[in-house]
Design a protein around this motif. Sequence first.
Motif, PDB file in Angstrom:
ATOM      1  N   LEU A  79      51.862  61.560  53.417  1.00 26.90           N
ATOM      2  CA  LEU A  79      50.875  61.425  53.841  1.00 26.90           C
ATOM      3  C   LEU A  79      50.765  62.861  55.382  1.00 26.90           C
ATOM      4  N   THR A  80      51.952  63.748  55.810  1.00 29.95           N
ATOM      5  CA  THR A  80      52.505  64.595  55.876  1.00 29.95           C
ATOM      6  C   THR A  80      52.020  66.430  55.174  1.00 29.95           C
ATOM      7  N   LEU A  81      51.117  65.985  54.093  1.00 26.63           N
ATOM      8  CA  LEU A  81      50.562  66.481  53.168  1.00 26.63           C
ATOM      9  C   LEU A  81      49.558  67.545  53.274  1.00 26.63           C
ATOM     10  N   ALA A  82      49.693  68.829  53.500  1.00 31.06           N
ATOM     11  CA  ALA A  82      48.130  70.016  53.661  1.00 31.06           C
ATOM     12  C   ALA A  82      47.859  69.964  53.016  1.00 31.06           C
ATOM     13  N   ALA A  83      46.167  70.628  52.825  1.00 32.16           N
ATOM     14  CA  ALA A  83      46.098  71.184  51.896  1.00 32.16           C
ATOM     15  C   ALA A  83      46.357  71.023  50.499  1.00 32.16           C
ATOM     16  N   SER A  84      47.387  72.338  49.839  1.00 38.20           N
ATOM     17  CA  SER A  84      47.846  72.605  49.299  1.00 38.20           C
ATOM     18  C   SER A  84      49.064  72.976  49.894  1.00 38.20           C
ATOM     19  N   GLN A  85      49.786  73.188  48.668  1.00 36.78           N
ATOM     20  CA  GLN A  85      51.527  73.243  48.595  1.00 36.78           C
ATOM     21  C   GLN A  85      51.799  75.188  48.829  1.00 36.78           C
ATOM     22  N   ILE A  86      51.602  75.712  47.615  1.00 39.00           N
ATOM     23  CA  ILE A  86      51.498  76.421  47.399  1.00 39.00           C
ATOM     24  C   ILE A  86      50.265  77.578  47.558  1.00 39.00           C
ATOM     25  N   VAL A  87      50.674  78.881  48.038  1.00 38.01           N
ATOM     26  CA  VAL A  87      49.618  79.740  48.156  1.00 38.01           C
ATOM     27  C   VAL A  87      49.730  81.092  46.707  1.00 38.01           C
ATOM     28  N   ILE A  88      49.106  81.898  46.609  1.00 37.58           N
ATOM     29  CA  ILE A  88      49.618  82.389  45.774  1.00 37.58           C
ATOM     30  C   ILE A  88      48.875  83.490  46.081  1.00 37.58           C
ATOM     31  N   PHE A  89      48.479  85.092  46.455  1.00 33.55           N
ATOM     32  CA  PHE A  89      47.851  85.799  46.911  1.00 33.55           C
ATOM     33  C   PHE A  89      48.064  87.286  45.775  1.00 33.55           C
ATOM     34  N   THR A  90      46.723  87.408  44.613  1.00 36.70           N
ATOM     35  CA  THR A  90      47.003  88.260  43.327  1.00 36.70           C
ATOM     36  C   THR A  90      45.516  89.108  43.491  1.00 36.70           C
ATOM     37  N   LYS A  91      45.738  90.117  42.467  1.00 36.94           N
ATOM     38  CA  LYS A  91      44.965  90.644  41.839  1.00 36.94           C
ATOM     39  C   LYS A  91      44.486  90.142  39.784  1.00 36.94           C
ATOM     40  N   THR A  92      43.292  90.309  40.307  1.00 37.01           N
ATOM     41  CA  THR A  92      42.705  89.922  38.614  1.00 37.01           C
ATOM     42  C   THR A  92      42.972  91.376  38.168  1.00 37.01           C
ATOM     43  N   PRO A 119      45.565  95.009  37.765  1.00 37.64           N
ATOM     44  CA  PRO A 119      46.732  95.474  38.285  1.00 37.64           C
ATOM     45  C   PRO A 119      46.041  96.718  39.372  1.00 37.64           C
ATOM     46  N   GLU A 120      45.440  97.703  38.387  1.00 37.81           N
ATOM     47  CA  GLU A 120      44.569  98.815  39.499  1.00 37.81           C
ATOM     48  C   GLU A 120      44.629  98.651  41.288  1.00 37.81           C
ATOM     49  N   LEU A 121      44.011  97.081  41.669  1.00 34.43           N
ATOM     50  CA  LEU A 121      43.373  97.280  42.505  1.00 34.43           C
ATOM     51  C   LEU A 121      44.202  97.457  43.983  1.00 34.43           C
ATOM     52  N   GLU A 122      43.568  97.598  45.263  1.00 34.46           N
ATOM     53  CA  GLU A 122      44.563  98.151  45.940  1.00 34.46           C
ATOM     54  C   GLU A 122      45.411  96.387  46.988  1.00 34.46           C
ATOM     55  N   ARG A 123      44.757  96.345  46.550  1.00 35.44           N
ATOM     56  CA  ARG A 123      44.949  94.720  47.094  1.00 35.44           C
ATOM     57  C   ARG A 123      44.811  93.881  46.674  1.00 35.44           C
ATOM     58  N   PRO A 124      45.230  92.257  47.207  1.00 31.11           N
ATOM     59  CA  PRO A 124      44.901  91.337  45.848  1.00 31.11           C
ATOM     60  C   PRO A 124      43.141  91.026  46.441  1.00 31.11           C
ATOM     61  N   ASP A 125      43.072  90.249  45.290  1.00 33.28           N
ATOM     62  CA  ASP A 125      41.659  89.463  45.321  1.00 33.28           C
ATOM     63  C   ASP A 125      40.881  88.978  45.127  1.00 33.28           C
ATOM     64  N   ILE A 126      42.753  87.824  44.788  1.00 33.03           N
ATOM     65  CA  ILE A 126      42.073  86.237  44.586  1.00 33.03           C
ATOM     66  C   ILE A 126      43.169  85.474  45.157  1.00 33.03           C
ATOM     67  N   GLN A 127      43.091  84.799  45.099  1.00 29.26           N
ATOM     68  CA  GLN A 127      44.144  83.007  45.984  1.00 29.26           C
ATOM     69  C   GLN A 127      43.648  81.932  45.155  1.00 29.26           C
ATOM     70  N   PHE A 128      45.456  81.776  45.108  1.00 30.85           N
ATOM     71  CA  PHE A 128      45.356  80.294  44.648  1.00 30.85           C
ATOM     72  C   PHE A 128      45.930  79.174  45.370  1.00 30.85           C
ATOM     73  N   HIS A 129      45.366  77.970  45.506  1.00 31.39           N
ATOM     74  CA  HIS A 129      45.448  77.010  46.482  1.00 31.39           C
ATOM     75  C   HIS A 129      46.401  75.759  45.234  1.00 31.39           C
ATOM     76  N   PHE A 130      47.722  75.474  45.267  1.00 37.14           N
ATOM     77  CA  PHE A 130      48.050  74.089  44.446  1.00 37.14           C
ATOM     78  C   PHE A 130      48.417  73.430  45.316  1.00 37.14           C
ATOM     79  N   GLN A 131      47.906  72.749  44.381  1.00 41.57           N
ATOM     80  CA  GLN A 131      48.804  70.983  45.258  1.00 41.57           C
ATOM     81  C   GLN A 131      49.007  70.238  44.355  1.00 41.57           C
ATOM     82  N   PRO A 132      50.291  69.737  45.001  1.00 40.18           N
ATOM     83  CA  PRO A 132      51.024  68.395  43.790  1.00 40.18           C
ATOM     84  C   PRO A 132      50.526  67.086  43.101  1.00 40.18           C
ATOM     85  N   LEU A 133      49.071  67.089  42.869  1.00 41.31           N
ATOM     86  CA  LEU A 133      48.298  65.889  42.808  1.00 41.31           C
ATOM     87  C   LEU A 133      46.532  66.520  41.990  1.00 41.31           C
ATOM     88  N   SER A 134      45.919  65.322  42.042  1.00 42.25           N
ATOM     89  CA  SER A 134      44.801  66.137  40.789  1.00 42.25           C
ATOM     90  C   SER A 134      43.635  64.723  41.801  1.00 42.25           C
TER      91      SER A 134
END
Length: 546
Positions: free
Chosen positions: A347-360, A362-377
């Motif tokens: 019941l203390t769960l936020a919308a997601s547990q894990i975040v990833i900021f990364t690039k689609t 490698p030549e990009l200067e900064r992350p262009d995508i974000q992941f939201h990971f949830q231990p449920l579905s």
Amino acid sequence: MTSAVNSAHSNEQEFDYIVVGAGSAGCVLANRLSADPANRVLLLEAGTKDWNPWIHVPVGYFKTMHNPATDWCYMTEPDEGIAGRQLQWPRGKVLGGSSSLNGLLYVRGQKEDYDRWEELGNKGWSFSDVLPYFKKSEDQERGANDYHGVGGPLKVSDLRLRRPIADLFIKAAKQIGIPFNEDYNGEKQEGVAYFQQTAHKGFRWSTAKGFLKPARSRSNLTVMTHAHTSRILFDESGETPRAIGIEFLRKGDLQTVKASKEVILAAGAIGSPQILQLSGVASSELLSKHNIPVVKELPGVGQNLQDHLQIRLVYKTKQNTLNDELNSYFKQFKVGLQYFFKRTGALTLAASQIVIFTKTKPELERPDIQFHFQPLSADKPGDGVHPFSAFTASVCQLRPHSSGHLEITSTDPLKYPAIHPNYLSDDRDVQVAIESIKVARKIAEAPALETEILDEYVPGRQFQTDEELLDAARKYSQTIYHPTSTCKMGNDEMAVVNDRLQVHGIQGLRVIDASIMPEIVSGNTNAPTIMIAEKGADMILEDNKS
């Protein structure tokens, strides 16, 4: 107007400042403006008080989203970019606004976002300018440093829930070259980490709780709920129109209230442009369609709508997930007891547990995508979890090029505007959507996760070619509830406010909420909205010094 509305009458009150909307921005403004006892402040909220107990339980968004008692329950128009589907767009209709029913995730975006705002001509909005306001709000559980503050009204804490499948997801991300980053709100954003959340000791920390509650006892602050703003009142006798008050509906009555200094719209990326349009501040073409007299032609009102579209991937696993902890009433009862006695667990769960900021790429200067990971579905928030072990890894493009618009369809303030997100209408966004699914699958195929995954449940392995992946993106995507930019800040012909957040060509009127973002930030939008309100409050006080 509806037949239930009686004729307008004044409640014979005048305030220095009227703030419309007691959401993420409005509660901040009410607190900061009323801190000076000489300022008479009125805060108007169309929704109710934050009495619903589910508001204060972190995972309670499963009960408050799509609930008309707390949620505006907006719906988009059918959108070609997502296979003609309509999406539900929850927005908070309660004290605290969307901070009372969001996913609690504390994310600021990238410093380049704010430097870009300044490059677009908005002086004073670079990262070095806004960082002090992020810190001013914050009460960071980990302590103060160059990027974080303590003692502010907004509690920011580490998660109180961890599960083995989440640790495996982090390990898998590292195995494909994504670095671990303990503080994605610090020096750099890129990497994988556990989210931080706006919570304290197991309770949600909305702006109603953090900012409004401590100010409620002030005699110079009036908070009025169930007050649905219908339009802004103007004095047009001079060369430049001036906002002088608000007309609003309450208990069937049409009432008015006056502002001697300023009217501030903080009704969000949907509410603020809707109110401006109803008040005669929009494109003359739209206004003439509804026979609304033009007070000021600003064609950008309701335009430039941006949102983060997430592509959901669901994986069935051998490893137990929260699905297994929540798939029976008995197990839910046990989870409830754990929360009641320890303030820990599911019941203390936020919308997601894990975040990833990364690039689609490698030549990009900064992350262009974000992941939201949830231990449920689940199919969507509010629905029950799936009857099998699974996790969800959603991925979104951080800076979409596609933009939409919204517009009123009636002069009735109770009728919702038509929302056209225009998702995936730009070819650059299409390519990022395809590549982001490939990154997600690369993580799932890393050694740490591969042996734990039974199947890709959504969208499914039948989607392989780029064309098929795009089809999956259109069919299996959802909003992350981040509408912005419909009253954008700037100086071009589509700008609505200047860099002091004053509406162009009108005196005594500002917009201070997520709608003023010139471009959407690279991440979740609640923390940036609070920052905008902190900075906006200082601007108001500076500009109104006697």
